[in-house]
Design an enzyme around this catalytic site. Sequence first.
Site, mmCIF file in Angstrom:
data_model
loop_
_atom_site.group_PDB
_atom_site.id
_atom_site.type_symbol
_atom_site.label_atom_id
_atom_site.label_comp_id
_atom_site.label_asym_id
_atom_site.label_seq_id
_atom_site.Cartn_x
_atom_site.Cartn_y
_atom_site.Cartn_z
ATOM 1 N N LYS A 1 29.182 40.801 37.821
ATOM 2 C CA LYS A 1 30.247 41.709 37.363
ATOM 3 C C LYS A 1 31.456 40.868 36.961
ATOM 4 O O LYS A 1 32.146 40.323 37.810
ATOM 5 C CB LYS A 1 30.643 42.702 38.457
ATOM 6 C CG LYS A 1 31.757 43.669 38.051
ATOM 7 C CD LYS A 1 32.072 44.642 39.173
ATOM 8 C CE LYS A 1 33.169 45.620 38.776
ATOM 9 N NZ LYS A 1 34.487 44.985 38.597
ATOM 10 N N ASP B 1 32.823 25.646 40.480
ATOM 11 C CA ASP B 1 33.285 24.937 39.283
ATOM 12 C C ASP B 1 34.099 23.688 39.621
ATOM 13 O O ASP B 1 34.072 22.699 38.887
ATOM 14 C CB ASP B 1 34.126 25.866 38.409
ATOM 15 C CG ASP B 1 33.273 26.811 37.571
ATOM 16 O OD1 ASP B 1 32.033 26.745 37.689
ATOM 17 O OD2 ASP B 1 33.841 27.630 36.820
ATOM 18 N N SER C 1 31.946 40.776 41.695
ATOM 19 C CA SER C 1 33.346 40.879 41.303
ATOM 20 C C SER C 1 34.208 39.794 41.964
ATOM 21 O O SER C 1 34.069 38.621 41.662
ATOM 22 C CB SER C 1 33.856 42.286 41.629
ATOM 23 O OG SER C 1 35.129 42.525 41.114
#
Length: 528
Positions: free
Chosen positions: A307, A293, A282
């Site tokens: 998740k 990224d 999460s």
Amino acid sequence: MNRIIIALTTLLFSSTLFSQEDDANMLRLYEVYTYIDRMYVDDVPNKDISEAAVIAMLEKLDPHSTYIPADEVEEANERINGSFVGVGIRFNILKDTLLVVNPIPGGPSEKLGVRAGDQIIKVDGALIAGTGLKNAQVRELLLGEKGSKVIITIKRGQEELKVYTITRDKIPVNSVVSAYMVDEEVGYIKLTNFSRTTEDEVDAAIKKLKKSGMKDLIFDLQGNGGGLLYAAKYVADEFLSEDKLIVYSEGRRQPRSVLKADKKGDFEKGRLVVLIDESSASASEILSGAVQDWDRGLIVGRRSFGKGLVQRPVELSDGGQLRLTIARYYTPSGRFIQKPYEDISAYRNDYMERYLHGEMMHRDSINLPDSLIHKTLVKERNVYGGGGIMPDVFVPLDTLEYSDFYKKLSRSGVINTFSLEYSNDHRKEIKSKYKTIEKFKDEFEIDQVFLDEFFDYSIKEDTNLVYVEEDFKVSGDLLKIRLKSMVAQNIWDFEAFYQIFNVKNEIFMEGYKTLKNGTYDKMNLNEK
């Protein structure tokens, strides 16, 4: 009267909240409830069947939409809120006795003089020692409304019994449990969850480590199951420069929501290593996904949980709470990292499936289709969606030191209970001889006398345990580090545990190596 309320509720719901297409389904639900109430042979357990119906409805949605009964809401929210109201102790139940492991610094118990090692034998005059006390009962006895009082009677060694009247107060639940310098330049922060206080805790930890000379940071999210979305945003903002996208989310009834870095972070420059494992979920995945990224740091460990769903708490009229999935979230490169959950049984057994498939041991066992490939936003490296965050550096699960004997010792609980008893018996001696955690770490030895005492204790506590010399040769070093770490934790706190035990954490050690052996610099991840 009950039947009238039900009938009115049926009309209200069928006429206002649902479309005509849904009317028949909702009417059927309330019809069944009404007929049970009118005609069932015995008294109707309305509370039980309504809760069962709510739970069954949510189970048809996704694995993370949940119902929390009213009497469990406060406890469930403690980690998210970053605090609770109580007397302020870390405790353990040892041989049917409530033992104070540590008073929480600044809490009401510490202020009155309650000490580590004290035995609480009475609460409000009622004897609790030797009564089969359970953890849940301790919470009922010691937690309560802010400003309310509780009287505890304490046994401290051979001294006379001491009675304290403690006024309950707000007690912090820290999400940063350890922050220390690994060496002269590398700092370490262990974050266990994302709560309302996480932003301030991480900020304080980074500032403290920078004052100690930190140039590189190992940020540990192993076992961190997540928490608040906004807390993940605030932590990511410590590492990413202004205006960089951190996460976005959208759902059927939720418009697209975008969270970006919007402040000057305290560690936007400097080498960053983020540690994850199969239990990192999460908010942990939001943070590690954003770092990866933007090519801001190196992700080290094993594939995270997977998740990618956002829950919103919804308060119910009876004090209960729904945590309802309202949106999906995506990393800056557009990755949706939620693993499939069509088969709930397979979803819940995913850890075992990964282990049996060989993924925990070999990176090559993870086969993801090309359709899940995304590109990082600076270096255009391949990263994957569709089931967790794939680390940049994979670390296999190391089980070489896990002999059968060590596994039995761990399962029996004797490592923890012996460490607690030893700490309690030798607390003054240890604190006197080792003034700091660092001194204890460098000088305290698990010698043969200590081990003999431990093995004697273990066999007395669990007659199924049999000392195996060959197994000890395999696991001896791991066992010694574990025992030393647990003693340090009981004398000081969790920070002491991680300072000592991290040498046996393969993911931590690999993360540290990437900073020292050139791996990090070869990937050229330092933000420009």
